[in-house]
Motif scaffolding. Structure first.
Motif, mmCIF file in Angstrom:
data_model
loop_
_atom_site.group_PDB
_atom_site.id
_atom_site.type_symbol
_atom_site.label_atom_id
_atom_site.label_comp_id
_atom_site.label_asym_id
_atom_site.label_seq_id
_atom_site.Cartn_x
_atom_site.Cartn_y
_atom_site.Cartn_z
ATOM 1 N N PRO A 69 -41.676 23.991 -23.216
ATOM 2 C CA PRO A 69 -42.597 25.085 -22.882
ATOM 3 C C PRO A 69 -41.896 26.439 -23.027
ATOM 4 O O PRO A 69 -40.701 26.556 -22.746
ATOM 5 C CB PRO A 69 -42.961 24.809 -21.419
ATOM 6 N N ASP A 70 -42.631 27.404 -23.458
ATOM 7 C CA ASP A 70 -42.099 28.743 -23.712
ATOM 8 C C ASP A 70 -41.437 29.366 -22.492
ATOM 9 O O ASP A 70 -40.522 30.156 -22.600
ATOM 10 C CB ASP A 70 -43.234 29.653 -24.202
ATOM 11 N N SER A 71 -41.912 28.989 -21.322
ATOM 12 C CA SER A 71 -41.498 29.664 -20.099
ATOM 13 C C SER A 71 -40.198 29.153 -19.486
ATOM 14 O O SER A 71 -39.709 29.729 -18.531
ATOM 15 C CB SER A 71 -42.610 29.504 -19.060
ATOM 16 N N ASP A 72 -39.625 28.063 -20.014
ATOM 17 C CA ASP A 72 -38.524 27.434 -19.294
ATOM 18 C C ASP A 72 -37.200 27.411 -20.050
ATOM 19 O O ASP A 72 -36.842 26.428 -20.663
ATOM 20 C CB ASP A 72 -38.931 26.014 -18.885
ATOM 21 N N ASP A 73 -36.447 28.507 -19.958
ATOM 22 C CA ASP A 73 -35.142 28.605 -20.626
ATOM 23 C C ASP A 73 -34.131 27.584 -20.109
ATOM 24 O O ASP A 73 -33.427 26.944 -20.873
ATOM 25 C CB ASP A 73 -34.534 29.999 -20.415
ATOM 26 N N ARG A 74 -34.067 27.455 -18.796
ATOM 27 C CA ARG A 74 -33.061 26.571 -18.191
ATOM 28 C C ARG A 74 -33.252 25.135 -18.667
ATOM 29 O O ARG A 74 -32.310 24.473 -19.083
ATOM 30 C CB ARG A 74 -33.149 26.639 -16.659
ATOM 31 N N GLN A 75 -34.506 24.673 -18.620
ATOM 32 C CA GLN A 75 -34.796 23.306 -19.040
ATOM 33 C C GLN A 75 -34.481 23.109 -20.526
ATOM 34 O O GLN A 75 -33.936 22.082 -20.919
ATOM 35 C CB GLN A 75 -36.264 22.997 -18.764
ATOM 36 N N HIS A 76 -34.797 24.087 -21.337
ATOM 37 C CA HIS A 76 -34.523 24.032 -22.767
ATOM 38 C C HIS A 76 -33.031 23.800 -22.998
ATOM 39 O O HIS A 76 -32.627 22.879 -23.711
ATOM 40 C CB HIS A 76 -34.987 25.346 -23.405
ATOM 41 N N LEU A 77 -32.206 24.629 -22.374
ATOM 42 C CA LEU A 77 -30.753 24.535 -22.565
ATOM 43 C C LEU A 77 -30.198 23.233 -21.990
ATOM 44 O O LEU A 77 -29.305 22.617 -22.579
ATOM 45 C CB LEU A 77 -30.059 25.742 -21.941
ATOM 46 N N GLU A 78 -30.742 22.807 -20.864
ATOM 47 C CA GLU A 78 -30.285 21.570 -20.235
ATOM 48 C C GLU A 78 -30.583 20.352 -21.115
ATOM 49 O O GLU A 78 -29.728 19.487 -21.315
ATOM 50 C CB GLU A 78 -30.989 21.428 -18.883
#
Length: 146
Positions: A99-108
């Motif tokens: 999702p566009d809104s979740d930087d932390r989850q993307h990197l994790e």
């Protein structure tokens, strides 16, 4: 929740290049417009190849209308040129959309995928698996939402 399901695993890609391989991955995600996936992922590829070495690529991007992260995997027996950092052909490509809104989850999730696929034993297991279900199972305990 399983991030990679058997329906999103392609055992034998016949793509002849990076863009074709990403297109195959995008078309496996039937709930998302493949053209939008291509737009997002290819824009990311412009910043630098997501071929991380050892025959692995993790093309990825953020999708505005996505509620949960989603993965798709393509295995390419011969390997395809992906402009990888080690110049080796890619045999395992994992598409990650978040999702566009979740930087932390993307990197994790990106870090979990990279750590998992850096292990030769895991790459060997993926290449030797004789079913999509087996490949999905390899990832089920290793790549998780926190």
């Amino acid at each position: 929740m399983e991030l990679l399901t058997a329906e999103h695993v392609m055992l034998d890609s016949e793509a002849r290049g990076k863009r074709a391989l990403i297109t195959e991955l995008a078309h496996m995600l039937t709930s998302i417009d493949p053209d939008r996936v291509m737009e997002v992922v290819m824009a990311r590829e412009q910043l630098g190849s997501t071929g991380i070495g050892h025959g692995v690529a993790i093309p990825h991007g953020r999708m505005p209308d996505l509620n949960l992260p989603i993965l798709a995997l393509a295995r390419h027996p011969e390997g395809v040129d992906f402009d990888s950092i080690d110049s080796e052909p890619v045999h395992i490509a994992v598409l990650l959309l978040v999702p566009d809104s979740d930087d932390r989850q993307h990197l994790e999730l990106l870090a979990q995928l990279a750590r998992t696929l850096q292990q030769k034993s895991i790459r060997d297991e993926v290449m030797a698996a004789d079913s999509s279900e087996k490949i999905a199972a390899i990832f089920s305990s290793r790549v998780r939402l926190s």
